[in-house]
Design an enzyme around this catalytic site. Sequence first.
Site, PDB file in Angstrom:
ATOM      1  N   ASP A 182     -56.824  11.228 -25.275  1.00 13.99           N
ATOM      2  CA  ASP A 182     -56.107  11.912 -26.367  1.00 13.99           C
ATOM      3  C   ASP A 182     -54.857  12.621 -25.855  1.00 13.99           C
ATOM      4  OD1 ASP A 182     -57.610  11.566 -28.878  1.00 13.99           O
ATOM      5  OD2 ASP A 182     -59.239  12.425 -27.686  1.00 13.99           O
ATOM      6  N   ASP A 211     -56.432   9.921 -18.919  1.00 20.14           N
ATOM      7  CA  ASP A 211     -56.898  10.669 -20.091  1.00 20.14           C
ATOM      8  C   ASP A 211     -56.613   9.851 -21.355  1.00 20.14           C
ATOM      9  OD1 ASP A 211     -57.663  12.973 -21.715  1.00 20.14           O
ATOM     10  OD2 ASP A 211     -55.522  13.144 -22.132  1.00 20.14           O
TER      11      ASP A 211
END
Lengths: 252, 252
Positions: B15, B13
């Site tokens: 953010d 991932d």
Amino acid sequence: MGSLQDVRGCLVDLDGTLVRGQQALPGASAFLEALEGRFVIVSNDAEHTPLELSRGLKRLGLAVNQRRIVLAGTTALDEIALRLPRARISMMASKSLMTYARDQGLVPVQTRPDIVFLGRDRQFSYERLMIAANAVRDGAELVAANPDLVHPGPNGAIVPETGALLAALIACTGPVPHRVIGKPEPALFEAGLGLLKLPKRAVMMVGDNPATDGEGARRFGLRYFEIRDGVFPLLGSAPSRHGSTGALALTA
Amino acid sequence: MGSLQDVRGCLVDLDGTLVRGQQALPGASAFLEALEGRFVIVSNDAEHTPLELSRGLKRLGLAVNQRRIVLAGTTALDEIALRLPRARISMMASKSLMTYARDQGLVPVQTRPDIVFLGRDRQFSYERLMIAANAVRDGAELVAANPDLVHPGPNGAIVPETGALLAALIACTGPVPHRVIGKPEPALFEAGLGLLKLPKRAVMMVGDNPATDGEGARRFGLRYFEIRDGVFPLLGSAPSRHGSTGALALTA
């Protein structure tokens, strides 16, 4: 509740009941005339002032004094001004309502509002959504003029209403306490009844929407007549008064 | 699933995992370097292209080739272009995604679209909401880039995400079938796995969000490592390879 003989005044919905699109519905004018002034229009309109609407109705051939019009947007602002005089208010609303808010002594602001007010804002935007969400997150109280998701437009088109904008806002903030003013909440019924100056038992709600007019009347304790196929209620049409012409007449 | 020794590649991932706001998180660069190319970033970003993001990450000191970046917005458009080549598409999205859509052969239109596409549209407005709602009502298929309601902004500010705009749209249309591409849906995991060219059992999802990264990995059948307090996983750190330094190493 079976007889309409004891109905002495009506609260009347506007859209779908008296008008549709830019036209008065057949029978609407005769119905209002027969009520001989003993009616108040109660509408979830979250964009206009009573004065604007009175002028608009006149153009459609319906003579209704602005003092007989109770609208969700202005009623919400009245309520705020009464409860929190000179409150700092962040408005997602029409220019008319912004002017109206100032006239009530409220102070429209961009930052650090006490209240976030949501009406049918045709200038609603990503930016406004972000500003409102953060203001509510920072503690501003949230007031929405009505809970309606859409409004029927020309040819059945979808016209977004205040409730759809509220859905985006609540999606951003998560569940937050908030006030909703429009039907089926009681505020418009209360305001309308106050103007009629009649006891609840003598007043009937006339509308076309079971979810707002009907449910609101039921909760508020008013009897309800639903307009279907353009048929308006015959009030006090006892043979002794008007024969069987079907003419409208109110018991005095 | 207990051992990380057999992990040969990661979906990562962005953010909250590798970056926050405009900064790379401590350890992020070392983690990616240790993966020796065997990673793909999978992000619900619904606004940028992989090329834009690759350039942005470079400015933050993270060297990531655009071919190692899978984003919700562009993946949604890839999927549409594959399924419905040259589809007429009404886009509520950034200019970058509009250009990307054209590059995939899709035809952005204002009226009578086959598809209504919803990304993080900073130009989202009442007008766009009305256009999209009516297009969907008239039969256009609805595709949303991700289901996220908000995005964490500077100082914890609320930044509206695609899902909040979707909430307004669905409020207008009522429940309608629609596709959502971003995590936790499987599309990004599929695309990422395809780029890694590794079997599922050899791949781990690394993220910070249990609802998107964790739940998505679980549903897709990937093991999941959740970043907490900035601690990245130690992969294949068997003493025989790197001693007990905690250095990252992948089994070949």
